[in-house]
Design an enzyme around this catalytic site. Structure first.
Site, PDB file in Angstrom:
ATOM      1  N   SER A 220       0.955  -1.069   0.065  1.00 24.28           N
ATOM      2  CA  SER A 220       0.160   0.068   0.068  1.00 24.28           C
ATOM      3  C   SER A 220       0.952   1.320  -0.135  1.00 24.28           C
ATOM      4  CB  SER A 220      -1.073  -0.016   1.133  1.00 24.28           C
ATOM      5  OG  SER A 220      -1.453   1.306   1.377  1.00 24.28           O
ATOM      6  N   TYR A 233      -2.101  -0.912  10.086  1.00 24.87           N
ATOM      7  CA  TYR A 233      -1.988  -1.224   8.694  1.00 24.87           C
ATOM      8  C   TYR A 233      -0.780  -0.926   8.233  1.00 24.87           C
ATOM      9  CZ  TYR A 233      -3.863  -1.167   3.850  1.00 24.87           C
ATOM     10  OH  TYR A 233      -4.029  -1.284   2.660  1.00 24.87           O
TER      11      TYR A 233
END
Ligand SMILES: NC(=O)c1ccc[n+]([C@@H]2O[C@H](COP(=O)([O-])OP(=O)(O)OC[C@H]3O[C@@H](n4cnc5c(N)ncnc54)[C@H](OP(=O)(O)O)[C@@H]3O)[C@@H](O)[C@H]2O)c1
Length: 388
Positions: A220, A233
């Site tokens: 990401s 995350y």
């Protein structure tokens, strides 16, 4: 003007046009962000040369730069699909689901790993895709399911081999201040986004080494850009990037190429549902010590909902940039080590890597200040005096 019409000037102009035209023709067959990057690079370089040098030397350098780019991008030609077999994890929804359909349409033999083989996502894949797509029950946090998926894939591909593994499955967890995120959420993010991808990779690498194939890990932008509220995350995705980069070096001797995809914000199921957020908020509140709960206040914790709304409204519903980049990573002769699909992903990753920390933090606070809500103590009392 005199230099422009001189023989060398015309020669360089012709070389530039021919090389530039050839590159642009090649780019038509090359998907993903390659085209955008080349056009930007060529434009910048050409502009710089023409502005700073005489027309003659400007054109000479411009031609040379086209030549270098031509040589570089000739490695970007796509290999034939030839029903190559690929395994994708997390195909119930989002990128994985889209990829499974897209690669199936292109003629790949797709093994679509799903968290729930009875779910609607799996059902849709079975209904809409070709007979070359197989849906596999594959919870990537479950060793037994990984082993079973491995046996099924190995049996089906036989001598043809497995060409690519795309580690896509992932969870976002509850985005909130790192101090408030419960340990269970940190562990869940690591379990799926990092350990799950590592275990799948380890299980399938013998097949990839045999085919000299591709490993593609979907990380990401948050794995390379420090973003508030994303401690769990972002850390798990950063770990995945480092794992992939080390494997890229180690596996080159086997002929296996490793790529990392770092998407920006796209509208998928990753942001979850209101019901899921309620459960997560409850988990956060239940796990906080009275002292922390007192300092932050319930209002602050519950205000994280605004982030969910932002993620739902400001993200891009068109996931095709991700699909094109993954296709490039598994099909190009020389794929890139990193891809950054999404409008702001690439500039943010560069900015986070190269700008001074102070400037980055200031701008990121300004831009990612999701709402102006402050923790209870900071907004109500004279915190600085209290701290003294
Ligand atoms: N969307 C974005 O903006 C964005 C940005 C950067 C990176 N990414 C990454 O892209 C990947 C795909 O996400 P997405 O946006 O497509 O979200 P998504 O729609 O939620 O897809 C994630 C998929 O992973 C599945 N999954 C969750 N836990 C799993 C497990 N333990 N084993 C197997 N599968 C599991 C989910 O199943 P269920 O649906 O059943 O939960 C879902 O199908 C993720 O790794 C995510 O971190 C997304």
């Amino acid at each position: 003007m005199g230099t422009f019409f001189s023989e060398p000037g015309w020669l360089c102009l012709t070389v530039t046009a021919v090389l530039g035209g050839t590159i642009l023709c090649k780019l038509k067959t090359s998907p993903g962000q390659v085209g955008r990057k080349v056009v930007c690079l060529a434009g910048l370089w050409g502009g710089a040369c023409l502005i700073s040098l005489s027309l003659f030397w400007g054109l000479v350098l411009f031609s040379l730069s086209y030549f270098v780019m031509y040589t570089y991008f000739s490695g970007q030609e796509l290999l034939p699909v030839d029903q190559k077999a690929v395994l994708i994890t997390g195909c119930d929804s989002g990128f994985g689901h889209g990829l499974a359909k897209y690669l199936d349409e292109l003629g790949f033999t797709v093994f679509a790993g799903v968290l729930d083989e009875q779910g609607s996502g799996a059902e849709e894949l079975r209904r809409t895709c070709s007979k070359h797509l197989s849906v596999l029950q594959l919870n990537i946090t479950n060793t037994q399911e990984i082993q079973e998926a491995y046996s099924k894939v190995k049996e089906k591909v036989q001598n043809k081999g497995l060409w690519a593994v795309i580690n896509n499955a992932g969870v976002l967890g509850l985005p909130t201040d790192g101090e408030l995120i419960p340990m269970t959420e940190y562990k869940r993010c690591m379990a799926v986004n990092f350990f799950g991808a590592v275990e799948v990779t380890k299980a399938f690498l013998p097949l990839l080494r045999k085919s000299k194939g591709r490993l593609v890990n979907i990380s990401s932008m948050a794995g390379g850009v420090p973003m508030q509220k994303m401690a769990a995350y972002g850390s798990s995705k950063a770990a995945l990037i480092m794992f992939s980069s080390i494997l890229r070096q180690e596996l080159s001797k086997w002929g296996v190429k490793v790529s990392v995809i770092q998407p920006g914000g796209f509208k998928t199921n990753i942001s979850g549902t209101s019901q899921m957020w309620e459960t997560l908020e409850r988990t956060v509140l239940d796990n906080l010590s009275p002292e922390v709960q007192e300092d932050y206040g319930q209002d602050y914790i519950l205000s994280e909902r605004s982030l969910l709304r932002l993620m739902k409204t400001c993200t891009d519903p068109d996931i095709s940039p991700v699909l094109l980049d993954v296709r490039h990573a598994i099909s190009a002769q020389s794929p890139f080590a990193f891809y950054a699909p999404g409008k702001l992903s690439y500039p943010w990753l560069c900015f986070a890597s190269f700008s001074p920390t102070g400037i980055f933090d200031y701008l990121s606070r300004k831009i990612y200040n999701y709402d102006k809500k402050m923790p209870r103590v900071l907004s109500t009392s004279n915190w600085e005096n209290e701290a003294m």
